[in-house]
Write a protein that holds these residues in place. Structure first.
Motif, short mmCIF file in Angstrom:
data_model
loop_
_atom_site.label_atom_id
_atom_site.label_comp_id
_atom_site.label_asym_id
_atom_site.label_seq_id
_atom_site.Cartn_x
_atom_site.Cartn_y
_atom_site.Cartn_z
N GLU A 164 0.83 -1.21 0.00
CA GLU A 164 0.00 0.00 0.00
C GLU A 164 0.87 1.25 0.00
OE1 GLU A 164 -2.56 -0.68 3.37
OE2 GLU A 164 -3.84 -2.06 2.23
N GLU A 165 1.93 1.25 0.76
CA GLU A 165 2.85 2.39 0.80
C GLU A 165 3.51 2.61 -0.55
OE1 GLU A 165 4.55 5.73 2.27
OE2 GLU A 165 3.02 4.51 3.25
N LYS A 167 2.30 1.80 -3.45
CA LYS A 167 1.30 2.33 -4.38
C LYS A 167 1.10 3.83 -4.17
CE LYS A 167 -1.20 -1.93 -5.20
NZ LYS A 167 -2.38 -2.73 -4.93
N LYS A 168 1.07 4.25 -2.91
CA LYS A 168 0.92 5.68 -2.61
C LYS A 168 2.09 6.47 -3.19
CE LYS A 168 -1.37 5.23 1.84
NZ LYS A 168 -1.21 5.43 3.28
N MET A 169 3.29 5.95 -3.03
CA MET A 169 4.50 6.64 -3.50
C MET A 169 4.59 6.73 -5.01
SD MET A 169 5.84 7.60 -0.73
CE MET A 169 7.44 8.15 -1.18
N ARG A 171 1.99 7.05 -7.08
CA ARG A 171 0.92 7.85 -7.68
C ARG A 171 1.43 9.26 -7.97
NH1 ARG A 171 -3.09 6.04 -3.27
NH2 ARG A 171 -3.63 3.99 -4.03
N ARG A 174 0.55 12.40 -5.36
CA ARG A 174 0.97 12.25 -3.97
C ARG A 174 0.83 13.54 -3.27
NH1 ARG A 174 6.97 10.20 -5.06
NH2 ARG A 174 6.68 10.99 -7.08
#
Length: 174
Positions: A164-165, A167-169, A171, A174
Motif C-alpha cells: 500500500e505504501e 502504491k501511494k509513493m 501515484r 501524492r
C-alpha cells in the motif's frame, strides 16, 4: 503449514496404485476437459468447463491464461475467487503422491489475486485476497492477503502494508 490429509499406503508407491484412489473414468474425463480448457482462448468457455465438468469453484471475471494446468485427480478441491488472474503455464495441485503415502489438500485462491507465469501451487495452501505471486514461484505455504511473494522457496517480498505504501509513493497525485 499446508493443510493436507495424509493417506499411508502399503506395497508399491501410491501413484502406482492411483486408481484405488480416484476412479479411472474420472481421470480420463478430467484429462480431456483440462486439455481443452488449457488451449482454448475463450475465457468464459474455460471457466464454464472448470465449473461444470470439474466442479471447481471459480469466481466471476477470473482469467486462466493459456496452458494453466489444474489438478487432474481432484480439481473439485480448487477454489478461485473473483477477478483473479492465473498466469501462463501455472500448475495448481491438490494432491501429492510420495513413496509411502499420498496427500490431498484444498487450494483456495482469493479475490483479485495475480499469479505470475510458471508458478506451481502445492496442495493445502490459501492465497489471500489481493495477493501477488511473482512468476516461477513455488507456493508451498499460505500467502497473506495483499502480500507480494516470490521465489523458490517462496518468501514474502512486501507485506500488504508495504505494498500500500509503494502504491501511494508511485501515484502522481501524492
Amino acid at each position: 503449514m499446508r493443510r493436507t490429509t495424509r493417506y499411508p499406503v502399503e506395497g508399491p508407491n501410491p501413484l502406482w496404485q492411483v486408481y484405488k484412489t480416484v476412479p479411472f473414468w474420472k481421470v480420463v474425463k478430467n484429462f480431456i476437459v483440462i486439455q481443452i480448457a488449457r488451449y482454448t482462448p475463450f475465457l468464459p468457455l474455460k471457466n464454464f468447463l472448470y465449473r461444470k465438468f470439474l466442479k471447481m469453484k471459480v469466481g466471476d471475471n477470473t482469467s486462466f491464461a493459456l496452458m494453466a494446468m489444474v489438478d487432474v485427480f481432484f480439481p473439485e478441491k480448487i477454489t478461485v475467487g473473483s477477478n483473479s488472474v492465473i498466469g501462463y503455464n501455472t500448475t495448481i495441485l491438490t494432491h501429492e503422491y510420495l513413496i509411502d503415502e499420498y496427500r490431498i489438500g484444498e487450494v483456495v485462491i482469493g479475490n483479485e489475486v495475480m499469479i505470475g507465469a510458471n508458478t506451481t501451487i502445492l496442495p493445502g495452501v490459501t492465497i489471500g485476497d489481493r495477493a501477488v505471486v511473482s512468476a516461477a514461484t513455488l507456493v508451498h505455504q499460505d500467502v497473506p492477503p495483499g502480500a507480494f511473494v516470490g521465489g523458490n522457496p517462496m518468501r514474502v517480498i512486501y507485506t500488504k502494508e508495504e505494498m500500500e505504501e509503494r502504491k501511494k509513493m508511485s501515484r502522481p497525485d501524492r
